[in-house]
Write a protein that holds these residues in place. Structure first.
Motif, short mmCIF file in Angstrom:
data_model
loop_
_atom_site.label_atom_id
_atom_site.label_comp_id
_atom_site.label_asym_id
_atom_site.label_seq_id
_atom_site.Cartn_x
_atom_site.Cartn_y
_atom_site.Cartn_z
N ILE A 1 -1.50 13.02 1.17
CA ILE A 1 -1.91 11.89 0.34
C ILE A 1 -2.59 10.82 1.19
N ASP A 2 -2.27 10.77 2.48
CA ASP A 2 -2.93 9.80 3.37
C ASP A 2 -4.44 10.04 3.45
N GLN A 3 -4.86 11.27 3.14
CA GLN A 3 -6.28 11.61 3.22
C GLN A 3 -7.05 11.23 1.96
N TYR A 4 -6.31 10.87 0.89
CA TYR A 4 -6.99 10.51 -0.35
C TYR A 4 -7.63 9.13 -0.20
N LYS A 5 -8.90 9.04 -0.45
CA LYS A 5 -9.64 7.80 -0.20
C LYS A 5 -10.07 7.07 -1.47
N ASN A 6 -9.92 7.71 -2.60
CA ASN A 6 -10.52 7.18 -3.82
C ASN A 6 -9.56 6.26 -4.57
N PHE A 7 -9.04 5.24 -3.89
CA PHE A 7 -8.06 4.37 -4.52
C PHE A 7 -8.74 3.37 -5.46
N PRO A 8 -8.16 3.16 -6.66
CA PRO A 8 -8.81 2.29 -7.65
C PRO A 8 -9.02 0.86 -7.20
N PHE A 9 -8.15 0.34 -6.31
CA PHE A 9 -8.29 -1.07 -5.93
C PHE A 9 -9.56 -1.33 -5.13
N ALA A 10 -10.27 -0.28 -4.70
CA ALA A 10 -11.52 -0.47 -3.96
C ALA A 10 -12.70 -0.79 -4.89
N TYR A 11 -12.50 -0.69 -6.20
CA TYR A 11 -13.58 -0.90 -7.16
C TYR A 11 -14.04 -2.36 -7.14
N ASN A 12 -15.34 -2.57 -7.17
CA ASN A 12 -15.92 -3.91 -7.14
C ASN A 12 -15.98 -4.47 -8.57
N TRP A 13 -14.88 -5.04 -9.01
CA TRP A 13 -14.79 -5.54 -10.39
C TRP A 13 -15.66 -6.77 -10.62
N LEU A 14 -16.01 -7.49 -9.55
CA LEU A 14 -16.81 -8.70 -9.72
C LEU A 14 -18.26 -8.42 -10.10
N LYS A 15 -18.68 -7.17 -10.02
CA LYS A 15 -20.07 -6.88 -10.36
C LYS A 15 -20.37 -7.15 -11.83
N TRP A 16 -19.31 -7.21 -12.67
CA TRP A 16 -19.50 -7.49 -14.09
C TRP A 16 -19.39 -8.98 -14.39
N SER A 17 -19.09 -9.76 -13.39
CA SER A 17 -18.84 -11.17 -13.61
C SER A 17 -20.15 -11.96 -13.74
N THR A 18 -20.16 -12.90 -14.67
CA THR A 18 -21.30 -13.82 -14.78
C THR A 18 -21.08 -15.07 -13.95
N ASN A 19 -19.85 -15.27 -13.49
CA ASN A 19 -19.53 -16.39 -12.61
C ASN A 19 -18.40 -15.95 -11.69
N ALA A 20 -18.75 -15.35 -10.56
CA ALA A 20 -17.77 -14.74 -9.67
C ALA A 20 -16.77 -15.77 -9.14
N PHE B 1 0.83 -1.20 0.00
CA PHE B 1 0.00 0.00 0.00
C PHE B 1 0.86 1.26 0.00
N SER B 2 1.97 1.25 0.69
CA SER B 2 2.85 2.42 0.72
C SER B 2 3.40 2.72 -0.67
N THR B 3 3.68 1.68 -1.45
CA THR B 3 4.16 1.88 -2.82
C THR B 3 3.06 2.45 -3.70
N ILE B 4 1.84 1.92 -3.53
CA ILE B 4 0.71 2.45 -4.30
C ILE B 4 0.48 3.92 -3.97
N GLN B 5 0.61 4.27 -2.70
CA GLN B 5 0.47 5.68 -2.31
C GLN B 5 1.50 6.55 -3.02
N CYS B 6 2.74 6.06 -3.10
CA CYS B 6 3.79 6.82 -3.78
C CYS B 6 3.47 6.98 -5.26
N LEU B 7 2.97 5.91 -5.87
CA LEU B 7 2.60 5.99 -7.28
C LEU B 7 1.42 6.94 -7.48
N MET B 8 0.47 6.91 -6.55
CA MET B 8 -0.67 7.81 -6.62
C MET B 8 -0.22 9.25 -6.48
N LEU B 9 0.69 9.51 -5.55
CA LEU B 9 1.21 10.86 -5.37
C LEU B 9 1.88 11.35 -6.64
N LYS B 10 2.65 10.50 -7.29
CA LYS B 10 3.31 10.89 -8.54
C LYS B 10 2.29 11.22 -9.60
#
Length: 322
Positions: free
Chosen positions: A284-303, A240-249
């Motif tokens: 950046i610690d206050q940013y909450k809208n991280f892409p990994f929170a997206y529910n990608w399984l909602k498009w799945s026909t067989n989760a 997560f710390s690496t993702i935060q750094c990438l997000m900051l960039k």
């Protein structure tokens, strides 16, 4: 026979062939008559070549054609922060190759009916050998490099499209996009929407990662070649710390673009988003809208099947296996 990257589906199907969003072919055959009109890209583009084209004699588009990338380059450079190797070398191509990254991002925008967040993509095409040769002749910078599908030459990356042996016989892949305005800078209204759009992209599970000013036209993104779209192994495996750094960039690149527009007088400095400045100034610690929170399984026909595929892709492959 030299080692191959995974062959493209025949007949053409939406790409890439992994669980998650995909981009469909522009025509049923993924081929078309293409007239190359004008070079539109930047001379230092590393992932692609962009031209204004006419397709099938009707209508002008921007055609983004992608260079080939060696699997080892993708695993060593684009996937270097993974905590463990992926289950199969092909997965590095499926998830980190620039063409596949764009297909997955645009596929998600189509799924969510949010294509207005970027310059619209209509589908992909595959170039014929003759189209490859024609374009090579028109491109002054690379006109001395051989252009080969791999029929006779040894493929070591030192050719027009950067093919290696693993790309033997594979066609150049391209994405058909709307032809954006040639205006050098966005209007104040267009610029105002860039930060809002980026936050929505994050909420859709798209981590753009490359938001410098050159990737925007009329205030809209035109480049997703380095993006990660959920589900993506990098957003599971990277700390997560690496993702935060990438997000900051990523956020800092957009903020720098706003500063540039303000210095040029294109926007009022007061219009620079204050919350974006705050995130880039230590919050950046206050940013909450991280892409990994997206529910990608909602498009799945067989989760269950899709979750199993994702879990299996995380297993370390055995390089010594036959």
């Amino acid at each position: 026979m030299p080692p191959h990257q995974a062959p493209l589906p025949s007949p053409p199907a939406p790409l890439p062939g992994v669980t998650g969003p995909k981009l469909a072919p522009f025509t049923p055959t993924a081929h078309a008559d293409i007239e190359f009109i004008e070079f539109l890209g930047r001379e230092n583009d590393k992932d692609s070549l962009v031209w204004k084209v006419e397709i099938n004699g009707a209508g002008s588009f921007a055609l983004k054609m992608f260079y080939f990338r060696h699997r080892d380059f993708l695993s060593d450079n684009q996937a270097m922060d993974l905590l463990r190797p992926l289950a199969d070398p092909q997965l590095y191509v499926d998830y980190f190759d620039p063409f596949n990254c764009e297909c997955r991002a645009y596929g998600r925008l189509k799924e969510e009916n949010c294509e207005d967040l970027a310059i619209k993509a209509h589908g992909y095409l595959l170039l014929t050998p003759q189209q490859e040769a024609d374009l090579a002749q028109k491109s002054e910078r690379y006109s001395t490099l051989p252009c080969s599908l791999g029929d006779t030459d040894t493929l070591d990356g030192e050719n027009f499209w950067g093919r290696f042996e693993q790309h033997y016989g594979l066609p150049v892949r391209a994405i058909v996009k709307d032809l954006a305005s040639s205006a050098a800078y966005p209007t104040p209204t267009q610029a105002q929407g860039m930060w809002a759009d980026l936050q929505v992209l994050h909420s859709l599970g798209i981590f753009v990662k490359d938001t410098h000013g050159g990737n925007y036209l009329t205030g809209k993104l035109v480049d997703f070649s380095r993006s990660w779209t959920m589900h993506h192994p990098a957003m599971d495996q990277i700390r997560f710390s690496t993702i935060q750094c990438l997000m900051l960039k990523e956020l800092q690149q957009l903020l720098d673009h706003y500063y540039e527009l303000a210095n040029l007088g294109c926007i009022d400095p007061a219009a620079i988003p204050q919350d974006l400045e705050g995130f880039c100034s230590g919050d950046i610690d206050q940013y909450k809208n991280f892409p990994f929170a997206y529910n990608w399984l909602k498009w799945s026909t067989n989760a269950d099947v899709d979750k199993a595929y994702v879990e299996q892709s995380m297993f370390v492959f055995d390089e010594a296996a036959p």
